[in-house]
Design a protein around this motif. Structure first.
Motif, short mmCIF file in Angstrom:
data_model
loop_
_atom_site.label_atom_id
_atom_site.label_comp_id
_atom_site.label_asym_id
_atom_site.label_seq_id
_atom_site.Cartn_x
_atom_site.Cartn_y
_atom_site.Cartn_z
N LYS A 261 0.86 -1.19 0.00
CA LYS A 261 0.00 0.00 0.00
C LYS A 261 0.89 1.23 0.00
CE LYS A 261 -3.52 -0.27 2.64
NZ LYS A 261 -4.36 -0.27 3.87
N SER A 272 -1.00 -4.62 1.35
CA SER A 272 -2.31 -4.43 0.73
C SER A 272 -3.24 -5.58 1.08
CB SER A 272 -2.14 -4.33 -0.79
OG SER A 272 -3.40 -4.37 -1.44
N THR A 274 -4.93 -7.11 -0.91
CA THR A 274 -4.84 -8.08 -2.00
C THR A 274 -3.96 -9.27 -1.63
OG1 THR A 274 -5.03 -6.22 -3.53
CG2 THR A 274 -4.33 -8.31 -4.46
#
Length: 359
Positions: A261, A272, A274
């Motif tokens: 991030k 992140s 993700t």
């Protein structure tokens, strides 16, 4: 002259062959059940888990969607669309899982080292499966691109066993295979100690399955970034046609965009979400794949042992039913009959000695 003592790490990875006896290790071909488990169970596992594999491919090119949204995209064209490209790696899956199973056991006996056998088996597996798995990923990506109107990537030739992303593919296979081959016995040993402390009994088959599952999940977590790097590489035009330095920069950029991030000025703020998404999706695929294959492999070996025991029992029963054959009293003695006039002649069925006439 005595050899210099080797380090503990070297002794663990490359033990002396033959142990203390000094006998050379012999190359032992795997049993037939292991070969059948790889040749038949491998394609079954690969085709069954095609939707999970396609979801990982789509996730490598879309960091904004959640795991549930990715799985919905896999089946956006209907239930059967989840298996897009699943038949492409079906035939190579036969030798691929023979690499994972029978060849691994043969290399382990020949090399005397599990880590070396894992590395050699992973390289051989990549040589067989790289082309077909690359086409599978590209077909799943192109299907999504057609639905959204995006540009498609040209399909790779499945008969070419090397290309961009091959080294990432090898590293991924080494890490993924080490779960069931290296860390599973450790997990099973820890599970036995835990059950002993808790005073709980667990069947051996279930204990082995749990050990395989936990070890496979750990390997899946470690191999998830490598797997997504491979999926990104084979579905990215810039990576496929770039130079070595360009490809390295593309992979670094992919990892940075997907799993870190960043702030307004480009500074790294943390990890992140993700990353958690990809780890979960990779765990779901690898844990199910290797646990299912491990179950098929052990079931084949157990079934073969049951059949061998049944044959032995049947043979012993047949031997008990047959009456013992008595020894003839004339064994070792030449049977003769007295002829008229005092001459002796051999009885029927017995050859006459030289110099005697037969009647």
């Amino acid at each position: 002259m005595e050899r210099e003592p080797r380090s503990r790490l070297f002794r663990r990875c490359c033990p002396r062959r033959g142990g203390a006896s000094g006998k050379a290790s012999q190359l032992k071909f795997p049993d037939t059940p292991l070969v059948l488990a790889g040749a038949l169970g491998g394609p079954f596992c690969i085709f069954t888990l095609t939707p999970l594999r396609n979801a990982l491919t789509l996730a490598s090119q879309d960091a904004s969607k959640s795991a549930w949204e990715i799985y919905k995209c896999v089946f956006s064209g209907g239930f059967s669309s989840g298996w897009t490209g699943g038949t492409t790696p079906l035939i190579p899956a036969c030798p691929q899982f023979c690499i994972m199973g029978p060849l691994f056991h043969m290399l382990k006996e020949a090399l005397g080292s599990v880590p070396l056998a894992v590395v050699c088996a992973a390289i051989a597996e990549t040589t067989i499966s790289f082309g077909s798995q690359t086409v599978n990923s590209q077909m799943a990506f192109n299907q999504q691109q057609r639905a959204t109107g995006g540009p498609e990537v040209p399909l790779w030739n499945p008969f070419i066993p090397y290309g961009p992303g091959m080294m990432v593919h090898v590293c991924r296979n080494v890490v993924a295979m080490s779960g069931i081959r290296i860390f599973s016995p450790i997990c099973q040993s820890l599970l036995i100690r835990l059950l002993r402390v808790m005073g709980v009994e667990m069947p051996e088959g279930l204990r082995q399955f749990v050990g395989d599952f936990v070890a496979s999940m750990g390997a899946a977590v470690c191999s998830a970034p490598l797997n997504q790097c491979y999926n990104f590489a084979v579905t990215s035009e810039a990576y496929m046609h770039g130079s070595s330095s360009d490809r390295f920069q593309e992979l670094c950029g992919f990892l940075s965009r997907s799993y870190l991030k960043h702030g307004p000025s480009g500074e790294v703020l943390g990890l992140s979400p993700t990353l958690a998404r990809d780890l979960m999706m990779r765990c779901a695929y690898v844990a199910m794949l290797y646990s299912l294959f491990g179950f098929i492999e052990r079931s084949s070996g157990g079934l073969a042992q049951v059949i061998r025991n049944m044959r032995k029992r049947r043979g012993s029963e047949q031997e008990e039913e047959q009456p013992p054959v008595g020894r003839r009293a004339t064994i070792g003695v030449r049977a003769t009959a007295e002829a008229p006039g005092g001459a002796t002649v051999p009885s029927a069925g017995v050859h006459a000695p030289k110099g005697c006439a037969t009647v």
